[in-house]
Design a protein around this motif. Structure first.
Motif, mmCIF file in Angstrom:
data_model
loop_
_atom_site.group_PDB
_atom_site.id
_atom_site.type_symbol
_atom_site.label_atom_id
_atom_site.label_comp_id
_atom_site.label_asym_id
_atom_site.label_seq_id
_atom_site.Cartn_x
_atom_site.Cartn_y
_atom_site.Cartn_z
ATOM 1 N N GLU A 122 80.895 -53.902 15.226
ATOM 2 C CA GLU A 122 82.178 -54.401 14.722
ATOM 3 C C GLU A 122 82.652 -55.615 15.511
ATOM 4 O O GLU A 122 83.343 -56.481 14.970
ATOM 5 C CB GLU A 122 83.233 -53.295 14.757
ATOM 6 C CG GLU A 122 83.004 -52.213 13.707
ATOM 7 C CD GLU A 122 84.113 -51.188 13.657
ATOM 8 O OE1 GLU A 122 85.157 -51.411 14.313
ATOM 9 O OE2 GLU A 122 83.956 -50.170 12.967
ATOM 10 N N GLU A 151 89.600 -58.304 11.755
ATOM 11 C CA GLU A 151 89.470 -56.855 11.757
ATOM 12 C C GLU A 151 89.098 -56.326 10.368
ATOM 13 O O GLU A 151 88.325 -55.383 10.236
ATOM 14 C CB GLU A 151 90.773 -56.201 12.221
ATOM 15 C CG GLU A 151 90.992 -56.222 13.721
ATOM 16 C CD GLU A 151 90.054 -55.272 14.437
ATOM 17 O OE1 GLU A 151 90.417 -54.094 14.626
ATOM 18 O OE2 GLU A 151 88.937 -55.698 14.807
ATOM 19 N N THR A 155 84.503 -54.192 9.555
ATOM 20 C CA THR A 155 83.883 -52.951 9.062
ATOM 21 C C THR A 155 83.039 -53.171 7.820
ATOM 22 O O THR A 155 82.519 -52.213 7.251
ATOM 23 C CB THR A 155 84.962 -51.899 8.745
ATOM 24 O OG1 THR A 155 85.849 -52.421 7.739
ATOM 25 C CG2 THR A 155 85.759 -51.545 9.987
ATOM 26 N N PRO A 170 88.775 -49.051 10.122
ATOM 27 C CA PRO A 170 88.201 -48.832 11.462
ATOM 28 C C PRO A 170 88.800 -47.559 12.071
ATOM 29 O O PRO A 170 90.031 -47.425 12.143
ATOM 30 C CB PRO A 170 88.621 -50.076 12.246
ATOM 31 C CG PRO A 170 89.081 -51.070 11.222
ATOM 32 C CD PRO A 170 89.586 -50.275 10.066
#
Length: 499
Positions: A122, A151, A155, A170
């Motif tokens: 990630e 962010e 994922t 996440p």
């Protein structure tokens, strides 16, 4: 162009969910994997390196599919460094806050991403999310937007068969949101949090992700957020823009996001094709374990106070590896940052004699002449060195016309010329920005050169993406002066009598 219009010399970092460190071996073999868009360096297992490079290529494909962006040929590949632990990360960038597990940086010296493998895949996807956004959608985005965007894509997954997922939650962020105290949303929107406070930092990243997820997964919210960002970049208060475009205040936004989290954010599945990315793996010289991260540090313009230590280490490493391209190039970068440009030239010249079309070596020689010229007060002698630098840059252009550093360095070396900026100088800056829009530090000088030629509209287009960005790396007073000149030119045109 904004992010939403498609779905509709900067630094950014990723905070680790937990402090993880893996003790390094005394020596590790470095390799690089080169693909269409990336050059990935790693001192771990070759299998992991291959997986990293392929995963980044597939992520790039997924993001281009998501935003309906064509693939552009001839762009410079992003250098990526995957390190084993925090100690190696600090060798590349000594001034990172304690809990950072990776960073992305774009400045006039270089563009690169560095991530700790122990923090998981990630981290790599997060850092590439930053690069993708700044390259394709340059703009003055607030901190929560930048981190939330990265962010959101951290994922994303793409299987070898081409099946992709986008928008998965996440686990670390969900745990934070469910178990830690939230920051007030007005504080998140303002980007106010302390890296020294682990809980505050975790909450900021988690809430930024949730807000971005809420926005990106619904077209109407994307449209409204585009208006919010446009208004706040133009000087409107966050409270006013939030009421105008969403009909709520910051507290109500927080309540909306809590309800969204409780309902369970959904993710999408799509097919992006199963073509296997082409990949070539090269084993780097033994010197890489000693010099590669020092080179990243120097390219990044490391702290001034570490100069004596860096010079001592670089000179010893170069002496231990005579004739080694990595070691001598690293020494040249360190000498240019903290030492003697002539010493940088002495390190590079034998390498360039053996490989006269090497773009990196030609750029180093040009940088050495420019750096030496910058230290002179005699205009004729300074121009002589600048002219020699442009000779090396012309050779670099012949070898690789897709490198933004060539254009910006030629234009930079012309700044003391009596006729600067000529139309050709403007074109050089224009091309540097076009090739690497993520390098924000080139925009102010480009806009200034354009204004000298009366290109008011184009100067405004160049400067607006960073004009109101507090993290853009430019001095706010300089940006305000440019905006004032643009406004003055417009007013002068409007008041001029018709002929």
């Amino acid at each position: 162009m904004s992010v939403f219009s498609r779905v509709s010399g900067l630094r950014v970092a990723l905070v680790a969910a937990a402090a993880v460190a893996i003790p390094g071996l005394a020596h590790a073999e470095w390799r690089k994997a080169e693909t269409k868009h990336f050059i990935v360096h790693s001192n771990g297992f070759e299998r992991d390196l291959r997986d990293d490079a392929i995963e980044l290529e597939r992520l790039d494909q997924l993001m281009r599919t998501t935003f309906a962006l064509p693939d552009v040929e001839g762009g410079r590949k992003l250098p990526v460094y995957v390190v084993r632990n925090r100690r190696e990360l600090e060798a590349a960038e000594p001034e990172l806050p304690e809990r950072i597990s990776g960073f992305y940086s774009a400045n006039f010296r270089d563009v690169r991403a560095v991530a700790v493998r122990a923090s998981g895949d990630e981290t790599l996807r997060h850092e590439y999310g930053h690069h993708f956004m700044y390259r394709n959608f340059p703009g003055a985005y607030p901190a929560w937007f930048r981190e939330g965007f990265a962010e959101f894509f951290s994922t994303a997954t793409v299987t070898p068969s081409g099946r992709a997922t986008l928008g998965k939650s996440p686990l670390s962020n969900v745990q934070v949101l469910n178990n830690l105290r939230w920051l007030p949303m007005d504080q998140v929107l303002a980007g106010r949090f302390s890296f020294e406070d682990r809980r505050e930092t975790s909450a900021f990243y988690a809430q930024s992700w949730l807000l971005m997820h809420w926005i990106l997964t619904e077209p109407e919210r994307r449209r409204r957020m585009e208006g919010y960002l446009r208004d706040t970049a133009g000087g409107a208060s966050r409270d006013t823009a939030l009421q105008t475009h969403f009909g709520m205040d910051a507290e109500q936004l927080g309540q909306t996001l809590r309800a969204y989290l409780t309902a369970g954010p959904r993710y999408a599945e799509l097919d992006v094709g199963s073509a296997e990315p082409a990949l070539a793996v090269t084993t780097l010289p033994d010197s890489a374990d000693e010099v590669l991260l020092l080179d990243v540090n120097a390219r990044n313009g490391g702290p001034a106070d570490q100069g004596p230590d860096m010079l001592a280490r670089a000179r010893k490493a170069a002496a231990d590896h005579p004739g080694d391209v990595l070691a001598q190039s690293m020494l040249a970068h360190v000498e240019l940052r903290w030492g003697d440009p002539a010493a940088a030239e002495r390190a590079v010249q034998p390498l360039l004699d053996a490989d006269p079309a090497n773009t990196e070596l030609l750029l180093l020689m040009a940088d050495a002449r420019i750096t030496a010229g910058d230290r002179l007060t005699d205009p004729e002698e300074r121009e002589r060195l600048y002219r020699q630098a442009r000779g090396f840059l012309a050779r670099a252009y012949a070898a690789d016309p897709g490198d933004n550093r060539i254009y910006q360095n030629i234009a930079y070396s012309r700044r003391f010329a009596p006729d600067y900026p000529t139309e050709n100088d403007v074109e050089l800056w224009r091309r540097a920005v076009a090739i690497a829009p993520e390098v924000a530090s080139n925009r102010a000088v480009t806009a200034e050169a354009m204004l000298r030629h009366g290109l008011v509209d184009e100067a405004e287009q160049v400067i607006l993406p960073v004009a109101n960005d507090p993290h853009g790396g430019e001095v706010p007073e300089r940006l305000r002066r440019i905006l004032d000149r643009i406004a003055g030119a417009r007013a002068s045109t409007a008041s001029a009598p018709a002929t």
